[in-house]
Design a protein around this motif. Structure first.
Motif, PDB file in Angstrom:
ATOM      1  N   LYS A 422       0.845  -1.212   0.000  1.00 28.54           N
ATOM      2  CA  LYS A 422       0.000   0.000   0.000  1.00 28.54           C
ATOM      3  C   LYS A 422       0.874   1.254   0.000  1.00 28.54           C
ATOM      4  N   GLU A 423       1.915   1.254   0.879  1.00 30.44           N
ATOM      5  CA  GLU A 423       2.821   2.411   0.933  1.00 30.44           C
ATOM      6  C   GLU A 423       3.519   2.601  -0.418  1.00 30.44           C
ATOM      7  N   LYS A 424       3.942   1.479  -1.021  1.00 27.49           N
ATOM      8  CA  LYS A 424       4.640   1.537  -2.306  1.00 27.49           C
ATOM      9  C   LYS A 424       3.741   2.157  -3.377  1.00 27.49           C
ATOM     10  N   TYR A 425       2.490   1.666  -3.468  1.00 27.86           N
ATOM     11  CA  TYR A 425       1.597   2.165  -4.524  1.00 27.86           C
ATOM     12  C   TYR A 425       1.203   3.629  -4.299  1.00 27.86           C
ATOM     13  N   ASP A 426       1.106   4.032  -3.033  1.00 26.68           N
ATOM     14  CA  ASP A 426       0.823   5.447  -2.748  1.00 26.68           C
ATOM     15  C   ASP A 426       1.974   6.321  -3.251  1.00 26.68           C
ATOM     16  N   ALA A 427       3.202   5.850  -2.994  1.00 27.29           N
ATOM     17  CA  ALA A 427       4.387   6.609  -3.436  1.00 27.29           C
ATOM     18  C   ALA A 427       4.457   6.653  -4.959  1.00 27.29           C
ATOM     19  N   ILE A 428       4.103   5.528  -5.617  1.00 26.07           N
ATOM     20  CA  ILE A 428       4.119   5.471  -7.085  1.00 26.07           C
ATOM     21  C   ILE A 428       3.136   6.468  -7.671  1.00 26.07           C
ATOM     22  N   ARG A 429       1.921   6.493  -7.080  1.00 25.47           N
ATOM     23  CA  ARG A 429       0.885   7.399  -7.592  1.00 25.47           C
ATOM     24  C   ARG A 429       1.324   8.863  -7.465  1.00 25.47           C
ATOM     25  N   GLU A 430       1.932   9.193  -6.314  1.00 27.20           N
ATOM     26  CA  GLU A 430       2.402  10.578  -6.107  1.00 27.20           C
ATOM     27  C   GLU A 430       3.499  10.940  -7.119  1.00 27.20           C
ATOM     28  N   THR A 431       4.429   9.988  -7.354  1.00 26.59           N
ATOM     29  CA  THR A 431       5.536  10.235  -8.296  1.00 26.59           C
ATOM     30  C   THR A 431       4.991  10.448  -9.708  1.00 26.59           C
ATOM     31  N   ILE A 432       3.985   9.636 -10.093  1.00 30.40           N
ATOM     32  CA  ILE A 432       3.387   9.758 -11.436  1.00 30.40           C
ATOM     33  C   ILE A 432       2.726  11.129 -11.584  1.00 30.40           C
ATOM     34  N   GLU A 433       1.958  11.544 -10.557  1.00 28.60           N
ATOM     35  CA  GLU A 433       1.252  12.838 -10.615  1.00 28.60           C
ATOM     36  C   GLU A 433       2.251  13.990 -10.758  1.00 28.60           C
ATOM     37  N   GLU A 434       3.355  13.866  -9.992  1.00 25.86           N
ATOM     38  CA  GLU A 434       4.396  14.902 -10.007  1.00 25.86           C
ATOM     39  C   GLU A 434       5.022  15.030 -11.405  1.00 25.86           C
ATOM     40  N   ALA A 435       5.387  13.878 -12.005  1.00 30.91           N
ATOM     41  CA  ALA A 435       6.017  13.878 -13.339  1.00 30.91           C
ATOM     42  C   ALA A 435       5.038  14.418 -14.387  1.00 30.91           C
ATOM     43  N   SER A 456      -3.981   1.416 -12.980  1.00 29.65           N
ATOM     44  CA  SER A 456      -4.800   2.252 -13.862  1.00 29.65           C
ATOM     45  C   SER A 456      -6.028   2.781 -13.109  1.00 29.65           C
ATOM     46  N   GLN A 457      -6.642   1.906 -12.287  1.00 30.82           N
ATOM     47  CA  GLN A 457      -7.821   2.289 -11.510  1.00 30.82           C
ATOM     48  C   GLN A 457      -7.472   3.397 -10.511  1.00 30.82           C
ATOM     49  N   MET A 458      -6.281   3.270  -9.883  1.00 29.17           N
ATOM     50  CA  MET A 458      -5.825   4.288  -8.916  1.00 29.17           C
ATOM     51  C   MET A 458      -5.687   5.657  -9.593  1.00 29.17           C
ATOM     52  N   LEU A 459      -5.133   5.645 -10.818  1.00 34.61           N
ATOM     53  CA  LEU A 459      -4.929   6.913 -11.530  1.00 34.61           C
ATOM     54  C   LEU A 459      -6.253   7.501 -12.013  1.00 34.61           C
ATOM     55  N   LYS A 460      -7.197   6.605 -12.401  1.00 32.79           N
ATOM     56  CA  LYS A 460      -8.523   7.087 -12.831  1.00 32.79           C
ATOM     57  C   LYS A 460      -9.190   7.849 -11.690  1.00 32.79           C
ATOM     58  N   GLU A 461      -9.060   7.287 -10.464  1.00 32.20           N
ATOM     59  CA  GLU A 461      -9.680   7.928  -9.291  1.00 32.20           C
ATOM     60  C   GLU A 461      -9.108   9.318  -9.048  1.00 32.20           C
ATOM     61  N   ARG A 462      -7.813   9.515  -9.443  1.00 27.49           N
ATOM     62  CA  ARG A 462      -7.186  10.828  -9.251  1.00 27.49           C
ATOM     63  C   ARG A 462      -7.274  11.702 -10.504  1.00 27.49           C
ATOM     64  N   GLY A 463      -7.950  11.194 -11.547  1.00 32.53           N
ATOM     65  CA  GLY A 463      -8.156  11.980 -12.769  1.00 32.53           C
ATOM     66  C   GLY A 463      -6.896  12.187 -13.596  1.00 32.53           C
ATOM     67  N   PRO A 487       4.936  15.075 -24.148  1.00 30.34           N
ATOM     68  CA  PRO A 487       5.010  15.774 -22.851  1.00 30.34           C
ATOM     69  C   PRO A 487       3.872  15.338 -21.922  1.00 30.34           C
ATOM     70  N   GLY A 488       4.228  14.962 -20.699  1.00 32.68           N
ATOM     71  CA  GLY A 488       3.241  14.592 -19.684  1.00 32.68           C
ATOM     72  C   GLY A 488       2.522  13.278 -19.908  1.00 32.68           C
ATOM     73  N   ALA A 489       2.939  12.488 -20.909  1.00 30.80           N
ATOM     74  CA  ALA A 489       2.259  11.199 -21.192  1.00 30.80           C
ATOM     75  C   ALA A 489       2.510  10.208 -20.062  1.00 30.80           C
ATOM     76  N   VAL A 490       1.459   9.496 -19.670  1.00 31.86           N
ATOM     77  CA  VAL A 490       1.589   8.435 -18.653  1.00 31.86           C
ATOM     78  C   VAL A 490       1.212   7.111 -19.321  1.00 31.86           C
ATOM     79  N   THR A 491       2.155   6.167 -19.372  1.00 25.66           N
ATOM     80  CA  THR A 491       1.910   4.869 -20.009  1.00 25.66           C
ATOM     81  C   THR A 491       2.189   3.755 -19.001  1.00 25.66           C
ATOM     82  N   ILE A 492       1.155   2.957 -18.711  1.00 21.36           N
ATOM     83  CA  ILE A 492       1.341   1.809 -17.804  1.00 21.36           C
ATOM     84  C   ILE A 492       1.469   0.569 -18.675  1.00 21.36           C
ATOM     85  N   ALA A 493       2.565  -0.161 -18.517  1.00 22.58           N
ATOM     86  CA  ALA A 493       2.799  -1.320 -19.399  1.00 22.58           C
ATOM     87  C   ALA A 493       3.260  -2.526 -18.603  1.00 22.58           C
ATOM     88  N   THR A 494       2.908  -3.723 -19.092  1.00 23.87           N
ATOM     89  CA  THR A 494       3.536  -4.919 -18.517  1.00 23.87           C
ATOM     90  C   THR A 494       4.984  -4.896 -18.994  1.00 23.87           C
TER      91      THR A 494
END
Length: 902
Positions: A422-435, A456-463, A487-494
């Motif tokens: 949970k802590e890891k994914y929270d940190a990931i989401r914050e880092t993605i938003e920042e970038a 992807s669901q976590m990011l949808k919730e944060r818009g 610029p600003g593209a977010v790509t989630i990939a396996t």
């Protein structure tokens, strides 16, 4: 203080540095030729190809032609694609030509690099195969690089699934052929199931260049390619064996629930043997320990597993006369899913429902053994160094790191380890938003589809707008990857997604032009390209200011290669970039390799929630853990290869024999040798060596000669003659059978008879090989237990599979001789009946084949020549060889039932 090894490397350089240095003079030689080739006209470039071929024919070596050939390709690529190859690409091409793996970072131009060794080796006229991981890349590269080959006067082909036969033959006939590893392997198997030499597509295995070589030769090495078809109906055997299992008592078997395995005890084996003999399932005089009993042992073991390990309404349910499996994790029914190796059939017999036929292997090969068929192999990838030992040992391939064209400017951060997921994914989401806010494109690597969709669901919730790239979106792969550098593209990939397509900062000009043309087909392509280039240049500037592409990995993979591949997506061609790994103690790798101790340490340090530990020591310990897993996986692959090598030797012998038969215009000599060998075996059996005449079994020999050879010779009278020995009887039987078969050939006509002999030989070899493959599969599944008796399972497998192969060859001789002896021309009435039967059989087969794998051939089709009364001299007159077959298959008669009856 520096270690001795480090000091030595500084003074002498690494082995890799020395390899690179040794090729520099050759690169300089190619560069020196550049002005000479720049002055050539387009026609003269093509003429150079003809000149090189001529020089090769006169005895010059490929290595002598290399500098000029590479200079010719460089000039052709510059004119057709506008790309002038860098020196490092030339160097990589040299390594490939010399049979090595060139490790080049992402974006260094591996696709263009492959054209250099491909051109040089295609000059031999033997054809070069360039292997890619998916059909999209095969088509893209063939179309893209095909322009270069065309400018050099070479032809290019591409092989893809469900391709029309004519087109496929042309693709393999080209100078350079692009194909996926799967399609090449399946075509090799299909070729070795053909009945006619003209139908074979792959002409040679000379030189292959394997793109993403680590993915194909390491990650997929354990996956066998299998062509399967419906097997014969064995439902009675399953039912009979099922009646034996309930009579077993506890001392007859042992159960290991942890591994879900059951084994028979010595008492159980004895009891089974007596019971199976009593029911007539086990032939008289045969033991369960004999190699011939392998299939039977496999079936009785599966029956025991069905009764003792699989429970109704827990592991499966019975619904509508069908056994349906239940998913142990979700509790849902898994309709259409079946257990393999006859286990599902054993459960069906236990529950007394209809038994569905098994799928039988018609042909199989592993990638390891397929690619070792080539005279020379080369490979390209961004990550191979960590598996160098395996490449050297299994494929005899060296791994050489080719320097980058520009120095790498990417910053690789140390791993950040959190206590919980949970802590890891929270940190990931914050880092993605920042970038995203600062306009930096970010590529997020996940280890599974499930995790990519969770993030992807976590990011949808944060818009946060983003793209997801996994197996479900593989069609849009190129388009998603093309946008990943905006610029600003977010790509989630396996982790493996997007390989083969570069992420270009600011976006991809070609993709933008294609998208614009799709919207407005009438637009001017030149104007669109100009506008797209201006847009991308502006966006690239923004991305560079934001720090380049940021690769954020959410977990460490078992293999360092996969992590390095993901990391390598950033920092292309000297671009700036950043990479980081965010981990938690709940990740699989951390959990398996001692995270409890680390958790205690973190607890004592008084780490607050959301804090991470970042230290080079953590990186080092993780790398060691990954190296251990890689070594274990290598050992598993090596052991599997040793087993497959045994079958591979037999496969080569059978496929080689088939090819020899197909190439022969007249197989009469082979058939005659087989017939004479059968006579020798019969005489040896009924007239044993060093026995007296009154011990000879003349009546038995007479009956066997009629059954096996179709000749009513006065054998009993011969055995009673004075002074006759076994060699006299052999000679008389040779003469009688030769005359009998010569008379048969006269009735059919010599040409017709030769064709029938060839078809009977090929069909019988195929049928016997199919049976043999099934037996070997069963042997392999049980031979591991020999280890408990202190016997090496591999040696046991080698010995028994060799005995089984010898038995295959003996029964092959008998069956071919017997089938040919029983042939006779059909009457008109019999012909009509046979054609009617063929049509019925074909309809039934088409229904059965619907579930077979791509490329599958029917396992038990109508084989008229292989049966008594199966070939008729008037059948050809009624149906022309090039007419559609009356069975309704859609094939020509000569390629369907005409292959048998004519």
């Amino acid at each position: 203080m520096l270690g001795l090894g480090t000091i030595a490397k500084k003074v002498f350089g690494t082995p890799n540095d020395r390899e690179v240095k040794a090729r520099r003079p050759l690169v300089e030689k190619i560069n020196a030729l550049e002005p000479q080739f720049t002055d050539l006209t387009d026609e003269q470039i093509i003429e150079k190809t003809a000149e090189f071929r001529e020089r090769l024919a006169k005895g010059e070596a490929l290595d002598d032609l290399l500098p000029e050939a590479f200079a010719n390709v460089r000039e052709a690529a510059r004119r057709t694609l506008g790309l002038r190859a860098f020196d490092v690409q030339l160097m990589g091409g040299i390594f490939l030509h010399q049979g090595n793996i060139a490790e080049m970072k992402t974006g260094e131009g591996k696709t263009l690099m492959a054209t250099f060794p491909a051109y040089l080796n295609a000059l031999t006229g033997r054809g070069v195969h360039i292997v890619t991981v998916n059909d999209y890349l095969a088509r893209r590269d063939a179309e893209w690089m095909g322009k270069v080959y065309a400018a050099l006067g070479l032809t290019t082909g591409v092989v893809y699934p469900q391709q029309p036969e004519q087109e496929k033959a042309e693709a393999y006939g080209a100078d350079v052929t692009y194909a996926t590893n799967n399609e090449l392997g399946f075509d090799y198997l299909r070729d070795n199931m053909r009945m006619d030499l003209d139908e074979m597509n792959q002409r040679d295995h000379y030189f292959a260049i394997v793109d993403e070589v680590d993915s194909i030769l390491i990650d997929e090495a354990r996956t066998p390619l299998i062509i399967s078809g419906p097997s014969e109906d064995r439902s009675e055997l399953y039912k009979t064996i099922d009646t034996v299992v309930p009579s077993l008592s506890d001392e007859h078997f042992t159960i290991d629930e942890k591994t879900r395995n059951v084994t028979y005890t010595d008492e159980g084996n004895e009891f089974l043997e007596q019971e199976l003999l009593r029911q007539g399932i086990l032939p008289e005089g045969q033991s369960l320990y004999d190699p011939e009993s392998t299939t039977l042992v496999h079936h009785v073991t599966q029956a025991l597993r069905a009764h003792k390990l699989f429970q109704r309404d827990k592991d499966y349910i019975v619904r509508d006369d069908e056994v349906v499996l239940i998913d142990e994790f979700t509790g849902r029914m898994m309709s259409g899913r079946r257990l393999s190796d006859g286990l599902h059939q054993a459960i069906e017999a236990k529950e007394n429902v209809s038994i569905q036929p098994e799928n039988v292997t018609l042909a199989s090969v592993t990638f390891q053994n397929y690619f070792r068929l080539y005279d020379k192999l080369g490979g390209m990838t961004g990550t191979a160094a960590t598996e160098a030992e395996e490449f050297a040992e299994i494929y005899k391939l060296g791994v050489i790191e080719v320097p980058t064209n520009r120095p790498i400017a990417r910053v690789d951060e140390h791993d950040a380890v959190y206590r919980t997921a949970k802590e890891k994914y929270d940190a990931i989401r914050e880092t993605i938003e920042e970038a995203h806010k600062k306009g930096q494109p970010i590529l997020v690597g996940t280890t599974s589809i499930e995790k990519s969709e969770f993030l992807s669901q976590m990011l949808k919730e944060r818009g946060v707008p983003h793209n997801v790239l996994n197996a479900r979106q593989h069609e849009q792969e190129a388009a998603i990857v093309a946008d990943a550098g905006k610029p600003g593209a977010v790509t989630i990939a396996t982790n493996m997604a997007g390989r083969g397509t570069d992420i270009q900062l600011g976006g991809n000009v070609d993709m933008k032009v294609l998208e614009a043309l799709a919207t407005d087909p009438e637009a001017d392509p030149a104007a669109l390209r100009e506008r797209a280039e201006a847009e991308v240049a502006g966006d690239k500037k923004k991305v560079l200011e934001a720090g380049g592409l940021f690769v954020l990995a959410t977990e460490r993979h078992e293999s360092r290669r996969i992590d390095n591949q993901l990391r390598g997506r950033s920092g292309r061609q000297g671009d700036p970039g950043r990479s980081a790994f965010y981990l938690s103690l709940e990740d699989d790798l951390m959990r398996i390799f001692g995270s409890e101790r680390l958790d205690n340490v973190l607890g004592k340090l008084g780490m607050k929630e959301g804090e991470a530990i970042i230290h080079p020591w953590v990186n080092k310990s993780l790398e060691k853990a990954q190296a251990k897993v890689e070594a274990r996986n290598f050992d598993i692959r090596k052991q599997l290869l040793k087993f497959d090598d045994v079958m591979n030797d037999q496969r080569k012998a059978i496929f080689g024999q088939r090819l020899e038969i197909m190439e022969s215009k007249d197989v009469n000599e082979i058939v005659e040798d087989m017939r004479h060998q059968v006579i020798d075996d019969l005489v040896d059996f009924y007239i044993p060596a060093r026995s007296y005449a009154d011990q000879w079994d003349g009546e038995g020999l007479y009956a066997a000669v009629i059954e096996k050879l179709g000749v009513d010779a006065p054998v009993i009278a011969w055995t009673q003659e004075e002074g006759v020995d076994d060699s006299d009887i052999r000679e008389r039987l040779y003469k009688a059978t030769d005359e009998f078969m010569a008379g048969k050939a006269a009735k059919f006509g010599p040409e017709q008879m030769r064709r029938i002999e060839k078809q009977v030989l090929l069909q019988t070899i195929d049928a016997k090989w199919r049976e043999h493959l099934v037996t070997l599969e069963h042997l392999r599944s049980v031979v591991g237990f020999r280890g408990y008796a202190q016997r090496d399972p591999l040696n046991e497998y080698k010995n028994e599979s060799f005995q089984l192969f010898e038995s295959l060859l003996n029964s092959l001789r008998e069956e071919v001789t017997e089938k040919l002896a029983q042939l006779r021309p059909l009457s008109e009435e019999e012909q009509k009946q046979m054609l009617a039967q063929l049509i019925e059989q074909q309809r039934a087969l088409q229904g059965a084949e619907a579930g077979a794998q791509p490329g599958a051939a029917p396992a038990a089709g109508p084989q008229a020549a292989a049966q008594p009364d199966g070939a008729g001299e008037t059948a050809v007159a009624e149906v022309g060889r090039n007419d559609p077959c009356p069975c309704g298959s859609g094939k020509r008669y000569k390629h369907c039932h005409g292959a048998v009856t004519a």
